[in-house]
Design a protein around this motif. Structure first.
Motif, PDB file in Angstrom:
ATOM      1  N   THR A  26       0.832  -1.208   0.000  1.00 28.21           N
ATOM      2  CA  THR A  26       0.000   0.000   0.000  1.00 28.21           C
ATOM      3  C   THR A  26       0.864   1.254   0.000  1.00 28.21           C
ATOM      4  O   THR A  26       0.609   2.208  -0.748  1.00 28.21           O
ATOM      5  N   VAL A  27       1.905   1.254   0.821  1.00 26.23           N
ATOM      6  CA  VAL A  27       2.795   2.415   0.898  1.00 26.23           C
ATOM      7  C   VAL A  27       3.600   2.569  -0.391  1.00 26.23           C
ATOM      8  O   VAL A  27       3.697   3.667  -0.961  1.00 26.23           O
ATOM      9  N   TRP A  28       4.168   1.482  -0.881  1.00 23.51           N
ATOM     10  CA  TRP A  28       5.043   1.573  -2.048  1.00 23.51           C
ATOM     11  C   TRP A  28       4.281   1.848  -3.338  1.00 23.51           C
ATOM     12  O   TRP A  28       4.861   2.331  -4.316  1.00 23.51           O
ATOM     13  N   ASP A  29       3.000   1.571  -3.370  1.00 21.67           N
ATOM     14  CA  ASP A  29       2.210   1.906  -4.549  1.00 21.67           C
ATOM     15  C   ASP A  29       1.567   3.286  -4.437  1.00 21.67           C
ATOM     16  O   ASP A  29       0.742   3.658  -5.274  1.00 21.67           O
ATOM     17  N   SER A  30       1.925   4.047  -3.419  1.00 24.97           N
ATOM     18  CA  SER A  30       1.414   5.401  -3.234  1.00 24.97           C
ATOM     19  C   SER A  30       2.473   6.412  -3.697  1.00 24.97           C
ATOM     20  O   SER A  30       3.563   6.044  -4.142  1.00 24.97           O
ATOM     21  N   SER A  31       2.159   7.695  -3.558  1.00 32.85           N
ATOM     22  CA  SER A  31       3.132   8.738  -3.924  1.00 32.85           C
ATOM     23  C   SER A  31       4.376   8.653  -3.049  1.00 32.85           C
ATOM     24  O   SER A  31       5.484   8.978  -3.494  1.00 32.85           O
ATOM     25  N   THR A  74      12.270  -5.834  -8.031  1.00 33.45           N
ATOM     26  CA  THR A  74      11.564  -6.411  -9.172  1.00 33.45           C
ATOM     27  C   THR A  74      10.279  -5.673  -9.518  1.00 33.45           C
ATOM     28  O   THR A  74       9.958  -5.497 -10.701  1.00 33.45           O
ATOM     29  N   ARG A  75       9.543  -5.205  -8.524  1.00 40.67           N
ATOM     30  CA  ARG A  75       8.245  -4.573  -8.787  1.00 40.67           C
ATOM     31  C   ARG A  75       8.363  -3.083  -9.093  1.00 40.67           C
ATOM     32  O   ARG A  75       7.640  -2.563  -9.950  1.00 40.67           O
ATOM     33  N   TYR A  76       9.298  -2.385  -8.403  1.00 42.31           N
ATOM     34  CA  TYR A  76       9.314  -0.922  -8.490  1.00 42.31           C
ATOM     35  C   TYR A  76      10.527  -0.335  -9.217  1.00 42.31           C
ATOM     36  O   TYR A  76      10.439   0.774  -9.742  1.00 42.31           O
ATOM     37  N   LEU A  77      11.646  -1.034  -9.225  1.00 41.17           N
ATOM     38  CA  LEU A  77      12.840  -0.490  -9.877  1.00 41.17           C
ATOM     39  C   LEU A  77      12.985  -0.987 -11.310  1.00 41.17           C
ATOM     40  O   LEU A  77      13.037  -0.198 -12.248  1.00 41.17           O
ATOM     41  N   ILE A  78      13.046  -2.300 -11.500  1.00 41.94           N
ATOM     42  CA  ILE A  78      13.171  -2.804 -12.874  1.00 41.94           C
ATOM     43  C   ILE A  78      11.813  -3.183 -13.464  1.00 41.94           C
ATOM     44  O   ILE A  78      11.713  -3.463 -14.646  1.00 41.94           O
TER      45      ILE A  78
END
Length: 202
Positions: free
Chosen positions: A94-99, A161-165
């Motif tokens: 939830t946090v990492w998919d937010s602003s 894997t989900r947010y950087l590459i």
């Protein structure tokens, strides 16, 4: 008329941040002191209180993080221990998919390029997230570092894997799918059998 900090105020604030980054990365959060940071920056310790408040707030400012995980740790701990892996991963996503997560990605990109920022990130993860979580679970001190490292390896791998590459299909997978796949592993790292940092055959 232009508003904002006067040049002297801005420069003293920047000097404090530079000194704080060096002191925190060299000594760690616990050993670093506001007085030592002030001396290195050439300012009075009261100036740090004026600009940043507490040492904790100064640490957050030096790292330029958009969110403090300490408040999230309390929420994760609120519930039965056998569901903590699921609660941790759900809140993490939830946090990492937010602003805030987008800003966090920028911080991590910087951390991978500079040793001082990498050191601050390590200190931050241990002192603000992993240690409070394990302490709240009552994990013995001789197990905490190993379990904490395993949890961090899983979560940092997910960030990569989900947010950087942005590796598909993980990058766009719904939260429920990711939680279902990874929460059992994180749960085991936190409360299940994981051996030790030494060869388990010993």
């Amino acid at each position: 008329m232009t508003r904002g900090r006067r040049p002297g105020q801005a420069s003293s604030r920047d000097a404090v941040l530079r000194a704080a980054r060096e002191e925190f990365s060299r000594k760690g959060y616990d050993a670093a002191t506001v007085r030592a940071i002030a001396a290195q920056a050439g300012v009075d310790p009261s100036m740090i209180n004026h600009h940043f408040g507490t040492k904790e707030q100064l640490f957050m400012a030096a790292l330029e993080l958009p969110v403090d995980p300490k408040e999230h740790v309390l929420a994760i701990l609120d519930g039965p221990s056998n569901g903590i892996g699921e609660r941790l991963l759900t809140r993490f996503l939830t946090v990492w998919d937010s602003s805030a997560g987008k800003a966090g990605v920028a911080v991590l990109r910087t951390a991978m390029q500079h040793e001082w920022s990498a050191s601050l990130v390590r200190e931050f993860i241990v002192n603000r997230a992993i240690s409070p979580l394990l302490s709240g679970l009552g994990v013995p001190a001789d197990e905490a570092a190993w379990r904490g490292n395993l949890v961090a390896s899983q979560l940092s791998g997910l960030i990569l894997t989900r947010y950087l590459i942005k590796l598909e299909p993980l990058a766009s997978a719904p939260h429920a799918v990711v939680v279902h796949a990874l929460a059992p592993t994180i749960q085991r790292y936190l409360t299940g059998p994981v051996g030790t940092a030494h060869d388990p055959r010993e």
